[in-house]
Design an enzyme around this catalytic site. Structure first.
Site, PDB file in Angstrom:
ATOM      1  N   SER A   6      -2.416  -3.266  -9.780  1.00 11.56           N
ATOM      2  CA  SER A   6      -2.665  -4.450  -8.961  1.00 11.56           C
ATOM      3  C   SER A   6      -3.876  -5.196  -9.503  1.00 11.56           C
ATOM      4  CB  SER A   6      -2.919  -4.055  -7.511  1.00 11.56           C
ATOM      5  OG  SER A   6      -3.447  -5.179  -6.829  1.00 11.56           O
ATOM      6  N   HIS A  31       1.195  -6.143 -10.971  1.00 12.52           N
ATOM      7  CA  HIS A  31       1.402  -6.442  -9.554  1.00 12.52           C
ATOM      8  C   HIS A  31       0.421  -7.543  -9.137  1.00 12.52           C
ATOM      9  CE1 HIS A  31       2.754  -5.380  -5.492  1.00 12.52           C
ATOM     10  NE2 HIS A  31       1.499  -5.498  -5.110  1.00 12.52           N
ATOM     11  N   ASP A  33      -1.038  -9.694  -6.135  1.00 15.09           N
ATOM     12  CA  ASP A  33      -1.206  -9.715  -4.679  1.00 15.09           C
ATOM     13  C   ASP A  33      -1.697 -11.080  -4.206  1.00 15.09           C
ATOM     14  OD1 ASP A  33      -0.536  -7.078  -3.700  1.00 15.09           O
ATOM     15  OD2 ASP A  33      -2.244  -6.348  -4.863  1.00 15.09           O
ATOM     16  N   MET A  35      -2.597 -13.487  -1.114  1.00 12.25           N
ATOM     17  CA  MET A  35      -2.990 -13.414   0.308  1.00 12.25           C
ATOM     18  C   MET A  35      -3.464 -14.781   0.777  1.00 12.25           C
ATOM     19  SD  MET A  35      -5.259  -9.963   0.121  1.00 12.25           S
ATOM     20  CE  MET A  35      -4.612  -8.432  -0.540  1.00 12.25           C
ATOM     21  N   HIS A  67       3.737 -10.054  -4.995  1.00 11.11           N
ATOM     22  CA  HIS A  67       3.744  -9.562  -3.608  1.00 11.11           C
ATOM     23  C   HIS A  67       3.118 -10.646  -2.743  1.00 11.11           C
ATOM     24  CE1 HIS A  67       2.026  -6.299  -0.661  1.00 11.11           C
ATOM     25  NE2 HIS A  67       2.937  -7.052  -0.086  1.00 11.11           N
ATOM     26  N   MET A  69       1.810 -11.910   0.449  1.00  5.86           N
ATOM     27  CA  MET A  69       1.318 -11.573   1.793  1.00  5.86           C
ATOM     28  C   MET A  69       0.896 -12.882   2.447  1.00  5.86           C
ATOM     29  SD  MET A  69      -0.772  -8.185   0.679  1.00  5.86           S
ATOM     30  CE  MET A  69      -0.825  -8.720  -1.025  1.00  5.86           C
ATOM     31  N   MET A 138       4.612  -0.418   2.325  1.00  3.33           N
ATOM     32  CA  MET A 138       3.143  -0.517   2.354  1.00  3.33           C
ATOM     33  C   MET A 138       2.563   0.793   2.882  1.00  3.33           C
ATOM     34  SD  MET A 138       2.263  -3.422   1.106  1.00  3.33           S
ATOM     35  CE  MET A 138       0.522  -3.035   1.323  1.00  3.33           C
ATOM     36  N   ASP A 176       2.753   0.788  -2.196  1.00  2.00           N
ATOM     37  CA  ASP A 176       1.577  -0.037  -2.460  1.00  2.00           C
ATOM     38  C   ASP A 176       0.484   0.256  -1.435  1.00  2.00           C
ATOM     39  OD1 ASP A 176      -0.187  -2.033  -3.153  1.00  2.00           O
ATOM     40  OD2 ASP A 176       1.144  -3.697  -2.620  1.00  2.00           O
TER      41      ASP A 176
HETATM   42  C1  DX5 Z   1      -2.959  -4.438  -0.328  1.00  2.00           C
HETATM   43  C2  DX5 Z   1      -2.352  -4.874  -1.643  1.00  2.00           C
HETATM   44  C3  DX5 Z   1      -2.357  -3.778  -2.649  1.00  2.00           C
HETATM   45  C4  DX5 Z   1      -3.734  -3.354  -3.044  1.00  2.00           C
HETATM   46  C5  DX5 Z   1      -3.666  -2.032  -3.742  1.00  2.00           C
HETATM   47  O1  DX5 Z   1      -2.919  -5.487   0.558  1.00  2.00           O
HETATM   48  O2  DX5 Z   1      -1.021  -5.271  -1.451  1.00  2.00           O
HETATM   49  O3  DX5 Z   1      -1.574  -4.094  -3.779  1.00  2.00           O
HETATM   50  O4  DX5 Z   1      -4.357  -4.276  -3.876  1.00  2.00           O
HETATM   51  O5  DX5 Z   1      -4.972  -1.638  -4.016  1.00  2.00           O
HETATM   52  P1  DX5 Z   1      -5.405  -0.129  -3.910  1.00  2.00           P
HETATM   53  O6  DX5 Z   1      -4.565   0.621  -4.903  1.00  2.00           O
HETATM   54  O7  DX5 Z   1      -6.847  -0.167  -4.255  1.00  2.00           O
HETATM   55  O8  DX5 Z   1      -5.130   0.325  -2.504  1.00  2.00           O
HETATM   56 ZN    ZN Z   2       0.516  -5.464  -3.233  1.00  2.00          ZN
END
Ligand code: DX5
Ligand code: ZN
Length: 226
Positions: A6, A31, A33, A35, A67, A69, A138, A176
């Site tokens: 990630s 990956h 992420d 947000m 991903h 979010m 998750m 994840d």
């Molecule tokens: C959480 C994200 C994950 C996160 C994983 O909201 O979707 O992908 O970055 O990070 P670690 O492996 O540090 O939990």
């Molecule tokens: Zn993620």
């Protein structure tokens, strides 16, 4: 096993160089992420930053695994497809018209995934599973890297594998949040095939961290051969 580091946990001040270390060590996916500060209580980055990693991903032949979010993810699918996404995953909790959203992802020639928060039951996937390329379980509440793994996720992966088999779905199971070499074996055993890891890849020595995941996989291979 597919390891998907990630990028959220990488050093944004030297993003490409840091991500390159993970790819040189053998990570198979990246990956991404995203947000929005609404669906989750944090803001990360969007399609322009991902686009900046595209040539690096192409150099290593590694897919960009997005991903989302975010609320109303359907508004941004085209942007991420255009910025190089190979897979786009939306949250079930953010997508009231999930079937339409999944079809829209496929129409953009991307693979389609659906993510479930820890408290969302698997039954929410029953009528869409056959259309999916990926289910993202998750194992933390989304929004932040570096959180502790929720142990009951292993059993959820196992139950997800059964649900997918029952619906004839060929979707891969990705996990994840809080994934480490310590819990990776149990997740793979339960039926996951893609492991996302942020902190466990980017904190400390990236090459050694990736190697630790690879050792988990080799150890499993050895068990199978025995
Ligand atoms: C959480 C994200 C994950 C996160 C994983 O909201 O979707 O992908 O970055 O990070 P670690 O492996 O540090 O939990
Ligand atoms: Zn993620």
């Amino acid at each position: 096993m597919t390891l998907a580091p990630s990028v959220l946990a990488a050093d944004f001040g030297r993003l490409a160089a840091h991500v390159r270390q993970a790819l040189e060590a053998g990570a198979e996916w990246l990956h991404i992420d995203v947000m929005d500060g609404h669906f989750v209580p944090n803001i990360s980055f969007g399609a322009p930053v991902m686009r900046g990693l595209r040539s690096l991903a192409d150099e290593f032949g590694v897919p960009l695994d997005v991903h989302l979010m975010i609320e109303q993810p359907e508004r941004y699918l085209e942007d991420f497809a255009d910025a190089g996404a190979a897979l786009i995953t939306v949250h079930q909790e953010a997508s009231p018209h999930l079937h339409r959203t999944v079809q829209a992802i496929k129409a953009l020639n991307c693979q389609a995934g659906v993510a479930l928060n820890p408290a969302t039951p698997l039954v929410a996937l029953e009528d869409i599973a056959a259309d999916l390329d990926l289910v993202l379980i998750m194992s933390v509440n989304p929004g932040f890297g570096g959180q502790a793994f929720i142990e009951s996720s292993v059993d959820k992966v196992r139950r997800c594998r059964t649900l997918l088999a029952g619906t004839g779905s060929r979707a891969a199971i990705e996990v994840d949040g809080g994934v480490t070499p310590q819990n990776a074996g149990a997740l793979l055993e339960a039926g996951a095939s893609v492991l996302v890891a942020g902190s466990a890849v980017f904190k400390g020595d990236v090459a050694e961290n990736v190697a630790a995941f690879q050792r988990v996989q080799s150890a499993r291979g050895a068990v199978y051969r025995a």
